[in-house]
Design an enzyme around this catalytic site. Structure first.
Site, PDB file in Angstrom:
ATOM      1  N   GLY A  67      -9.041   3.878   7.145  1.00 28.84           N
ATOM      2  CA  GLY A  67      -8.921   5.265   7.652  1.00 28.84           C
ATOM      3  C   GLY A  67      -7.367   5.816   7.523  1.00 28.84           C
ATOM      4  O   GLY A  67      -6.873   6.854   6.847  1.00 28.84           O
ATOM      5  N   PHE A  68      -6.377   4.781   8.144  1.00 30.48           N
ATOM      6  CA  PHE A  68      -5.217   4.990   8.247  1.00 30.48           C
ATOM      7  C   PHE A  68      -4.179   3.709   8.036  1.00 30.48           C
ATOM      8  O   PHE A  68      -4.723   2.606   8.415  1.00 30.48           O
ATOM      9  CB  PHE A  68      -4.792   5.787   9.606  1.00 30.48           C
ATOM     10  CG  PHE A  68      -5.717   7.025   9.907  1.00 30.48           C
ATOM     11  CD1 PHE A  68      -5.230   7.985   9.511  1.00 30.48           C
ATOM     12  CD2 PHE A  68      -7.086   6.988  10.421  1.00 30.48           C
ATOM     13  CE1 PHE A  68      -5.725   9.317   9.715  1.00 30.48           C
ATOM     14  CE2 PHE A  68      -7.629   8.110  10.546  1.00 30.48           C
ATOM     15  CZ  PHE A  68      -6.992   9.393  10.273  1.00 30.48           C
ATOM     16  N   GLY A  69      -3.133   4.130   7.898  1.00 29.74           N
ATOM     17  CA  GLY A  69      -2.193   2.836   7.853  1.00 29.74           C
ATOM     18  C   GLY A  69      -1.895   2.687   9.048  1.00 29.74           C
ATOM     19  O   GLY A  69      -1.898   3.382  10.179  1.00 29.74           O
ATOM     20  N   MET A 122     -12.061   4.384  -0.695  1.00 26.28           N
ATOM     21  CA  MET A 122     -12.808   4.846   0.586  1.00 26.28           C
ATOM     22  C   MET A 122     -13.297   6.049   0.661  1.00 26.28           C
ATOM     23  O   MET A 122     -12.929   6.995   1.460  1.00 26.28           O
ATOM     24  CB  MET A 122     -11.715   4.426   1.672  1.00 26.28           C
ATOM     25  CG  MET A 122     -11.430   3.104   1.894  1.00 26.28           C
ATOM     26  SD  MET A 122      -9.903   2.976   2.877  1.00 26.28           S
ATOM     27  CE  MET A 122      -8.635   3.317   1.633  1.00 26.28           C
ATOM     28  N   HIS A 171      -8.257   1.379  -3.920  1.00 24.66           N
ATOM     29  CA  HIS A 171      -9.222   1.147  -3.008  1.00 24.66           C
ATOM     30  C   HIS A 171      -9.942   2.502  -2.782  1.00 24.66           C
ATOM     31  O   HIS A 171      -9.157   3.171  -2.152  1.00 24.66           O
ATOM     32  CB  HIS A 171      -8.493   0.571  -1.958  1.00 24.66           C
ATOM     33  CG  HIS A 171      -9.212   0.223  -0.670  1.00 24.66           C
ATOM     34  ND1 HIS A 171      -8.685   0.021   0.563  1.00 24.66           N
ATOM     35  CD2 HIS A 171     -10.558   0.265  -0.673  1.00 24.66           C
ATOM     36  CE1 HIS A 171      -9.770  -0.327   1.344  1.00 24.66           C
ATOM     37  NE2 HIS A 171     -10.756  -0.172   0.833  1.00 24.66           N
ATOM     38  N   SER A 173       0.772  -1.273  -0.042  1.00 24.73           N
ATOM     39  CA  SER A 173      -0.043  -0.015   0.000  1.00 24.73           C
ATOM     40  C   SER A 173       0.811   1.401  -0.096  1.00 24.73           C
ATOM     41  O   SER A 173       1.628   1.494   0.767  1.00 24.73           O
ATOM     42  CB  SER A 173      -1.213   0.005   1.318  1.00 24.73           C
ATOM     43  OG  SER A 173      -1.426   1.258   1.398  1.00 24.73           O
ATOM     44  N   GLY A 204       1.018  -2.260   3.995  1.00 23.91           N
ATOM     45  CA  GLY A 204       1.543  -0.674   4.206  1.00 23.91           C
ATOM     46  C   GLY A 204       2.780  -0.589   4.909  1.00 23.91           C
ATOM     47  O   GLY A 204       3.921  -0.904   4.559  1.00 23.91           O
ATOM     48  N   ASP A 208      -6.845  -6.720   3.596  1.00 28.32           N
ATOM     49  CA  ASP A 208      -6.373  -5.259   3.585  1.00 28.32           C
ATOM     50  C   ASP A 208      -6.112  -4.965   5.088  1.00 28.32           C
ATOM     51  O   ASP A 208      -7.433  -4.661   5.728  1.00 28.32           O
ATOM     52  CB  ASP A 208      -7.151  -4.393   2.849  1.00 28.32           C
ATOM     53  CG  ASP A 208      -6.417  -2.988   2.746  1.00 28.32           C
ATOM     54  OD1 ASP A 208      -5.506  -2.773   3.231  1.00 28.32           O
ATOM     55  OD2 ASP A 208      -7.085  -1.943   2.327  1.00 28.32           O
ATOM     56  N   GLY A 209      -5.186  -4.461   5.865  1.00 24.23           N
ATOM     57  CA  GLY A 209      -4.974  -3.811   7.157  1.00 24.23           C
ATOM     58  C   GLY A 209      -4.073  -4.679   8.045  1.00 24.23           C
ATOM     59  O   GLY A 209      -4.474  -5.871   8.249  1.00 24.23           O
ATOM     60  N   GLY A 210      -3.055  -4.077   8.305  1.00 25.08           N
ATOM     61  CA  GLY A 210      -2.546  -4.878   9.553  1.00 25.08           C
ATOM     62  C   GLY A 210      -1.649  -6.265   9.178  1.00 25.08           C
ATOM     63  O   GLY A 210      -1.215  -7.102   9.962  1.00 25.08           O
ATOM     64  N   MET A 212     -11.506  -6.177   4.895  1.00 29.16           N
ATOM     65  CA  MET A 212     -10.780  -5.228   5.762  1.00 29.16           C
ATOM     66  C   MET A 212     -10.458  -5.955   7.007  1.00 29.16           C
ATOM     67  O   MET A 212     -11.340  -6.256   7.900  1.00 29.16           O
ATOM     68  CB  MET A 212     -11.478  -4.131   6.114  1.00 29.16           C
ATOM     69  CG  MET A 212     -11.684  -3.182   4.744  1.00 29.16           C
ATOM     70  SD  MET A 212     -10.355  -2.657   3.843  1.00 29.16           S
ATOM     71  CE  MET A 212      -9.597  -1.678   4.788  1.00 29.16           C
ATOM     72  N   ASP A 259      -4.539   3.722  -1.862  1.00 28.16           N
ATOM     73  CA  ASP A 259      -5.783   4.068  -0.926  1.00 28.16           C
ATOM     74  C   ASP A 259      -6.211   5.410  -1.225  1.00 28.16           C
ATOM     75  O   ASP A 259      -5.743   6.356  -0.743  1.00 28.16           O
ATOM     76  CB  ASP A 259      -5.065   3.878   0.496  1.00 28.16           C
ATOM     77  CG  ASP A 259      -5.172   2.273   0.904  1.00 28.16           C
ATOM     78  OD1 ASP A 259      -5.780   1.506   0.642  1.00 28.16           O
ATOM     79  OD2 ASP A 259      -3.860   2.048   1.381  1.00 28.16           O
ATOM     80  N   HIS A 273      -1.202  -1.220  -4.309  1.00 26.68           N
ATOM     81  CA  HIS A 273      -2.629  -0.926  -3.614  1.00 26.68           C
ATOM     82  C   HIS A 273      -2.392   0.638  -3.535  1.00 26.68           C
ATOM     83  O   HIS A 273      -1.595   1.127  -2.798  1.00 26.68           O
ATOM     84  CB  HIS A 273      -2.715  -1.588  -2.258  1.00 26.68           C
ATOM     85  CG  HIS A 273      -4.021  -1.514  -1.485  1.00 26.68           C
ATOM     86  ND1 HIS A 273      -5.077  -2.339  -1.988  1.00 26.68           N
ATOM     87  CD2 HIS A 273      -4.440  -0.571  -0.648  1.00 26.68           C
ATOM     88  CE1 HIS A 273      -6.129  -2.021  -1.302  1.00 26.68           C
ATOM     89  NE2 HIS A 273      -5.667  -1.043  -0.356  1.00 26.68           N
ATOM     90  N   MET A 314      -8.911   8.216  -0.088  1.00 23.98           N
ATOM     91  CA  MET A 314      -9.844   8.673   0.900  1.00 23.98           C
ATOM     92  C   MET A 314     -10.512   9.956   0.879  1.00 23.98           C
ATOM     93  O   MET A 314      -9.507  10.563   0.410  1.00 23.98           O
ATOM     94  CB  MET A 314      -9.109   8.457   2.320  1.00 23.98           C
ATOM     95  CG  MET A 314      -8.310   7.321   2.533  1.00 23.98           C
ATOM     96  SD  MET A 314      -7.604   6.956   4.371  1.00 23.98           S
ATOM     97  CE  MET A 314      -6.847   5.642   4.219  1.00 23.98           C
TER      98      MET A 314
HETATM   99  C1  DX5 Z   1      -6.713   1.219   5.673  1.00 24.94           C
HETATM  100  C2  DX5 Z   1      -6.111   1.027   4.104  1.00 24.94           C
HETATM  101  C3  DX5 Z   1      -4.994  -0.141   4.077  1.00 24.94           C
HETATM  102  C4  DX5 Z   1      -3.917   0.394   4.546  1.00 24.94           C
HETATM  103  C5  DX5 Z   1      -3.023  -0.862   4.906  1.00 24.94           C
HETATM  104  O1  DX5 Z   1      -7.359   2.172   5.630  1.00 24.94           O
HETATM  105  O2  DX5 Z   1      -7.320   0.730   3.353  1.00 24.94           O
HETATM  106  O3  DX5 Z   1      -4.770  -0.358   2.813  1.00 24.94           O
HETATM  107  O4  DX5 Z   1      -2.974   1.328   4.110  1.00 24.94           O
HETATM  108  O5  DX5 Z   1      -1.777  -0.515   5.408  1.00 24.94           O
HETATM  109  P1  DX5 Z   1      -1.208  -1.264   6.874  1.00 24.94           P
HETATM  110  O6  DX5 Z   1      -0.594  -2.348   6.311  1.00 24.94           O
HETATM  111  O7  DX5 Z   1      -0.087  -0.210   7.424  1.00 24.94           O
HETATM  112  O8  DX5 Z   1      -2.348  -1.538   7.657  1.00 24.94           O
HETATM  113 ZN    ZN Z   2      -6.592  -0.065   1.439  1.00 27.23          ZN
END
Ligand code: DX5
Ligand code: ZN
Length: 221
Positions: A143-145, A69, A67, A9, A198, A176-178, A138, A36, A34, A38
């Protein structure tokens, strides 16, 4: 060995050296990035729009997995396709009926998919699974990495995988996420085909090594 793709990401990349960041992960074998988007409304953060996606398209060889959002994906779909998206996903929570928008995206020649928040039931997605190329599960609140991985979302990935196998659907499952070294094996075992990562890649000291290690952990973990 399953074919699992890692999609870094760009949200956590250094945007002042974006070309370099992209080249580093592509040299490590990445074929999907990826992206993102927003809007500060669907999620409480603003990132970037089509003009940055267009710039990324010029810098990258990879497929761009955009993606969205955003609260109003229907208004902006064409602009992201024109900017160079290869995949476009939007949230089932943002739109009353996903079917027509998926059809519109596919007619524009991109792969189209839906994204599902951790607390949203799979039932919401069921009617459109047959017409989705990609389903983004998800594993953080968007919202945030760098947000913490939600373990309770893992059984839902498995449920989606089982549904796909039972019904013969053709969509890919993206998580996606973490996703990091520790969680990649969990989500791969649950059925993830594409793992977004990310912070674990771009905030590491050696992003290329991080990509390889996470891919290895996912494939063999
Ligand atoms: C969250 C994003 C993700 C995020 C993933 O809102 O959609 O794509 O950037 O990043 P990490 O791996 O840091 O959770
Ligand atoms: Zn994403």
């Amino acid at each position: 060995m399953r074919d699992i793709r890692i999609a870094p990401s760009l949200l956590s990349a250094d945007f002042s050296r974006l070309g370099e960041a992209i080249k580093t992960v592509e040299d490590a074998g990445v074929t999907m990035l990826h992206v993102d988007v927003m809007d500060g409304h669907f999620v409480p953060n603003i990132t970037f729009g089509p003009i940055i996606v267009k710039a990324i398209r010029k810098l990258a060889k990879s497929d761009l997995d955009v993606h969205l959002m955003i609260s109003d994906p229907a208004t902006y779909l064409e602009r992201f396709v024109e900017a160079g998206a290869s995949y476009v996903t939007f949230h089932v929570e943002a739109i009353a009926e996903a079917g027509p928008l998926l059809a519109r995206a596919r007619a524009l020649g991109v792969k189209a998919g839906i994204a599902i928040n951790p607390e949203t039931s799979l039932d919401v997605a069921r009617p459109v699974l047959e017409v989705s190329d990609l389903v983004v599960m998800m594993t953080v609140h968007p919202g945030f990495g760098g947000r913490s991985f939600i373990r309770d979302a893992v059984p839902k990935i498995k449920a989606l995988y089982d549904l796909r196998e039972a019904e013969g659907y053709g969509f890919e499952i993206e998580v996606d996420g973490g996703v990091d070294l520790e969680t990649a094996p969990l989500v791969a075992r649950a059925g993830g085909d594409i793992l977004v990562t990310g912070v674990a890649v771009f905030k590491s000291e050696d992003p290329a090594a991080a990509v390889r290690a996470i891919a290895e952990a996912a494939r063999h973990g």
